[in-house]
Structures are given as C-alpha cells and as structure tokens.
Design an enzyme around this catalytic site. Structure first.
Site, PDB file in Angstrom:
ATOM      1  N   ASP A  15       0.955  -1.218   0.058  1.00 37.18           N
ATOM      2  CA  ASP A  15       0.146   0.037   0.039  1.00 37.18           C
ATOM      3  C   ASP A  15       0.938   1.250   0.047  1.00 37.18           C
ATOM      4  OD1 ASP A  15      -2.876   1.077   1.712  1.00 37.18           O
ATOM      5  OD2 ASP A  15      -1.753   2.181   0.595  1.00 37.18           O
ATOM      6  N   ASP A 113      -3.125   2.204  -5.870  1.00 36.43           N
ATOM      7  CA  ASP A 113      -2.071   2.179  -4.780  1.00 36.43           C
ATOM      8  C   ASP A 113      -1.740   1.103  -4.028  1.00 36.43           C
ATOM      9  OD1 ASP A 113      -3.658   2.645  -2.690  1.00 36.43           O
ATOM     10  OD2 ASP A 113      -2.464   3.952  -1.793  1.00 36.43           O
ATOM     11  N   GLU A 114      -2.607  -0.067  -4.407  1.00 34.17           N
ATOM     12  CA  GLU A 114      -2.489  -1.290  -3.569  1.00 34.17           C
ATOM     13  C   GLU A 114      -2.669  -2.567  -4.442  1.00 34.17           C
ATOM     14  OE1 GLU A 114      -5.387  -1.717  -0.355  1.00 34.17           O
ATOM     15  OE2 GLU A 114      -5.463   0.377  -0.242  1.00 34.17           O
TER      16      GLU A 114
HETATM   17  P1  DGT Z   1      -1.855   5.955   3.453  1.00 30.11           P
HETATM   18  O1  DGT Z   1      -2.072   4.835   2.912  1.00 30.11           O
HETATM   19  O2  DGT Z   1      -2.770   5.925   4.782  1.00 30.11           O
HETATM   20  O3  DGT Z   1      -0.468   6.334   3.879  1.00 30.11           O
HETATM   21  O4  DGT Z   1      -2.518   7.243   2.652  1.00 30.11           O
HETATM   22  P2  DGT Z   1      -3.258   7.220   1.297  1.00 30.11           P
HETATM   23  O5  DGT Z   1      -3.373   8.525   0.914  1.00 30.11           O
HETATM   24  O6  DGT Z   1      -2.551   6.466   0.417  1.00 30.11           O
HETATM   25  O7  DGT Z   1      -4.727   6.342   1.491  1.00 30.11           O
HETATM   26  P3  DGT Z   1      -5.348   5.186   0.885  1.00 30.11           P
HETATM   27  O8  DGT Z   1      -4.366   4.071   0.754  1.00 30.11           O
HETATM   28  O9  DGT Z   1      -6.490   5.123   1.659  1.00 30.11           O
HETATM   29  O10 DGT Z   1      -6.000   5.765  -0.429  1.00 30.11           O
HETATM   30  C1  DGT Z   1      -5.130   5.652  -1.698  1.00 30.11           C
HETATM   31  C2  DGT Z   1      -5.317   6.981  -2.456  1.00 30.11           C
HETATM   32  O11 DGT Z   1      -6.922   7.106  -2.733  1.00 30.11           O
HETATM   33  C3  DGT Z   1      -5.463   8.424  -1.755  1.00 30.11           C
HETATM   34  O12 DGT Z   1      -3.903   8.612  -1.695  1.00 30.11           O
HETATM   35  C4  DGT Z   1      -6.153   9.307  -2.316  1.00 30.11           C
HETATM   36  C5  DGT Z   1      -7.395   8.418  -2.684  1.00 30.11           C
HETATM   37  N1  DGT Z   1      -8.507   8.258  -1.585  1.00 30.11           N
HETATM   38  C6  DGT Z   1      -8.370   7.801  -0.213  1.00 30.11           C
HETATM   39  N2  DGT Z   1      -9.432   8.047   0.424  1.00 30.11           N
HETATM   40  C7  DGT Z   1     -10.299   8.763  -0.540  1.00 30.11           C
HETATM   41  C8  DGT Z   1     -11.491   9.567  -0.300  1.00 30.11           C
HETATM   42  O13 DGT Z   1     -12.246   9.318   0.636  1.00 30.11           O
HETATM   43  N3  DGT Z   1     -11.991  10.299  -1.315  1.00 30.11           N
HETATM   44  C9  DGT Z   1     -11.303  10.265  -2.504  1.00 30.11           C
HETATM   45  N4  DGT Z   1     -11.565  11.229  -3.522  1.00 30.11           N
HETATM   46  N5  DGT Z   1     -10.085   9.862  -2.580  1.00 30.11           N
HETATM   47  C10 DGT Z   1      -9.523   9.240  -1.653  1.00 30.11           C
HETATM   48 CA    CA Z   2      -4.835   2.427  -0.453  1.00 28.34          CA
HETATM   49 CA    CA Z   3      -2.326   4.181   0.528  1.00 24.79          CA
END
Ligand code: DGT
Ligand code: CA
Ligand code: CA
Length: 364
Positions: A15, A113-114
């Site tokens: 991830d 991203d996974e």
């Molecule tokens: P992490 O994995 O906790 O370090 O942070 P992220 O940002 O990689 O979070 P993740 O893995 O849940 O989600 C991957 C991408 O998907 C993130 O960079 C942006 C998008 N994303 C996540 N949650 C949401 C959401 O609630 N709304 C929208 N529009 N996009 C989202």
């Molecule tokens: Ca993710």
């Molecule tokens: Ca992520």
C-alpha cells in the site's frame, strides 16, 4: 502418500504511503516538508468539495481524507492545496506495479495504490520473504522516489491488515504461527468487509477487538449479520482466508512502463523500448479480447517528472501496429517539444472496449 506438511502460502500486500500527496511531492520537490492537501472540488465553485488525501504533515494538523475543503483550510491555512491529478497518479502507479509484478508468481492490482503479490514458490520461507520485501521497497524508492508500506502473511486477509499495521514506510511480517496473536488486539473494523455499522453492532455485543469475536459462535454471528457476513467474520477472526491472488487489470486502461538502458533523448533507443512495451500491452489486450480508443506515451525524465502525450483514435483499434506507431509518433512529438533526457518510458492504451460492445458499435 509421503508424510508432507502442506506448504504455507506466502502473500505480500503493498500500500503506497499518502499516495496522491506523495506523487505531488515528487512532481514538485519545493512543496516537500509542507502540509499538502489533495482536493476533490465539487465543481460548484469556491472551496466546495472534500479532501481526497493529505501528507503526514497535514494529517498532524487534523486534515484527513473526507473532510470538507473549507475545514481543511481552517485547520491548515498554510498548507499547499492541490486538485486531484489522476493522470499523474496513474502513471506513477504503473511504474510501481511494473516493479512489483517482476517479483510475483501471481499479481493482483487492487486499486491505484495497492496490490497483492503471491510469493509462494518464489521464496522458501517468511524470513526470505522479509528480505525480498526490503529489496522491493528499496527498488521502488530508488526507481520511483516513493515510499510504501508492506505486509506479508499466509493469506490475503493477513497480508492486507499487516500492510496497514505500520505506516508510513512500514514492513510487517506475520508468520502462520503468529496470526492469532497478531489479530487478537486489533479493532474488529480492521477486517476487510467489516464496516462501521457491523463494528458498532459488535461493540454493542461487547466485542471490540478481533480476539473478542471468539466470544460469539458462528451461529450467533450468522443470526446477527447473515450467512455470508457471519461466516466471513468468524473465519477472518481466526485468520482464515482462502481467496486467491488473481490477475485483474483495471478495465479502463492497460499500461506498461520500463526503465531505459541509459538516460537518453535518442529516438532509436526510445523506439526500441516502445516496441517491447507495445507488444506487452497488445498481448494483454488480446488475452482479454479488448479494443482501445486511445494511446498514450509516458515519459519520465531524470528529475522524475512525469509527462504524458495521448491521442484519441477516430475509431477503435486492436492491432499491435496501431499501438506501436501511435506511441512512436507521440514520442517523436514529445522529444521535439521537450528535449530532456528520459529515464523511463511507458505505453498505455485506454478507453477499452469489450467484444460485446464492439459488436453493438459495429451494428450502427
Ligand atoms: P495511507 O495509505 O494511509 O498512507 O494514505 P493514502 O493517501 O495512500 O490513503 P489510501 O491508501 O486509503 O488511498 C489511496 C489514495 O486514494 C489516496 O492517496 C487518495 C485516494 N483516496 C483515499 N480516500 C479517499 C476519499 O475518501 N476520497 C477520494 N476522493 N479519494 C480518496
Ligand atoms: Ca490504499
Ligand atoms: Ca495508501
């Protein structure tokens, strides 16, 4: 029959850390270190919309995915606010997935991203799997500049929970004999498929952690949540998951990226790479009997800036020649416009159409 223990499966889940925001940090090194907030603007003007994700500096200020943009601006007035640039994130995702794919016996991209990677047969045991994961993380960091968090376990369920266990830049290995101890203290909602609603109901029943699920019998769980969910919750709480790692490509596009033998702007070398990538993309298309409506050439320069040139075709095509020629033309245009040294290049087809839809189109 020889007395052989069944071989445990070894599954890796990756991830990417704060993915959209980390991509933007790579594109614009000057914002690194500042809080960065990626926004989905609703199109109703002003700051109407929600936060898609944020980097860890912004998260420390309380800016998290899902909150309204106007609230994020109150919490972090000095943050860098950027709109979602999906094209960029897709390209970087392709780069990461391409690296990962090379290490897997089987590969399943789960989202932008996974991904899951089947390591069974590729490494003899979990210690070797850990060493391999360190190597993969280093290669991703070196080639794409991005950090990720990795989980390794005897099945997809455990691997996925493990990748979320330590973040960012984490690596968590859960051996088969450690599964129950690992799961016991975690929140019930850490199980994929157990959302807020089921979580709340379990809390009412006095069950907060995965370990406490053992207080409820399978029958009780089925009575509460139905056959499918009840069974899933019971099995997951015992660390059981038989689902397979299955190749499943996004239906909307197929792309491949490779590192050039040397940093170059020479078309000959770039064309060679394009030809190989086009064949790869074409094989995938053929296997799934798909046609495409657009072709892209992706260029990553030595400073890791990603740029894309795309062309939409007048009518759908499915042949190798169209991919190769269009990508070559786009590359030629690109180098004319941006005479920079390239480090990695990619080819992608998009607007994919299945056989059924092609037939329907053909009828008109
Ligand atoms: P992490 O994995 O906790 O370090 O942070 P992220 O940002 O990689 O979070 P993740 O893995 O849940 O989600 C991957 C991408 O998907 C993130 O960079 C942006 C998008 N994303 C996540 N949650 C949401 C959401 O609630 N709304 C929208 N529009 N996009 C989202
Ligand atoms: Ca993710
Ligand atoms: Ca992520």
């Amino acid at each position: 029959m020889p007395d052989e223990k069944p071989h445990p499966r070894i599954i890796l889940h990756i991830d990417m850390d704060y993915f959209f925001a980390q991509c933007e940090e790579r594109e614009r090194p000057e914002i690194k270190g500042k809080p960065v907030v990626i926004c989905v603007y609703s199109g109703r003007g002003g700051d109407s919309g929600a936060v898609s994700t944020s980097n860890y500096e912004a998260r420390k200020l309380g800016v998290k995915a899902g909150i309204p943009i106007y609230r994020a601006k109150k919490l972090a007035p000095d943050a860098v606010f950027l709109p979602v640039n999906m094209e960029l994130y897709r390209n970087i995702s392709d780069e990461v997935m391409e690296i990962l794919r090379g290490y897997c016996a089987r590969f399943e991209q789960e989202s932008v991203d996974e991904a899951f990677c089947e390591l069974t047969g590729k490494v003899p045991d979990f210690d070797e799997a850990r060493s391999l994961a360190v190597k993969i993380k280093e290669e991703i960091k070196q080639k794409t500049g991005l950090t990720c968090s990795v989980g390794i376990g005897p099945n997809k369920l455990i691997a996925k929970i493990a990748s979320d266990y330590q973040k960012p830049d984490g690596l968590t290995v859960v051996k088969p004999e450690e599964v129950l101890k690992f799961l016991a203290p975690l929140k019930v909602t850490d199980i994929i498929g157990v959302g807020k609603k089921i979580g709340e109901r379990l809390n009412e029943l006095g069950v907060k952690t995965i370990g406490e699920i053992s207080k409820l019998s399978r029958e009780e769980l089925i009575r509460e949540f139905g056959q499918a969910k009840g069974t899933l919750i019971k099995q997951a709480s015992q660390g059981i998951d038989d689902s397979q790692v299955e190749e499943r490509e996004g239906t909307e596009q197929i792309g491949r990226i490779t590192t050039l033998k040397e940093n170059t702007k020479e078309l000959g070398i770039i064309f060679d790479a394009i030809d190989r990538l086009s064949e790869d993309v074409h094989r995938k298309l053929e296997a799934r009997r798909l046609s495409f409506r657009s072709v892209s050439f992706i260029a990553i320069s030595t400073d890791l800036k990603t740029r894309t040139k795309s062309r939409t075709l007048a009518s759908p095509a499915k042949d190798l020649g169209t991919i190769r020629l269009t990508a070559r033309e786009l590359a030629r245009e690109f180098i004319t416009e941006h005479p920079v040294l390239l480090r990695r290049v990619g080819v992608r087809v998009a607007n994919l159409i299945g056989e059924k839809e092609q037939r329907t189109l053909g009828e008109f």
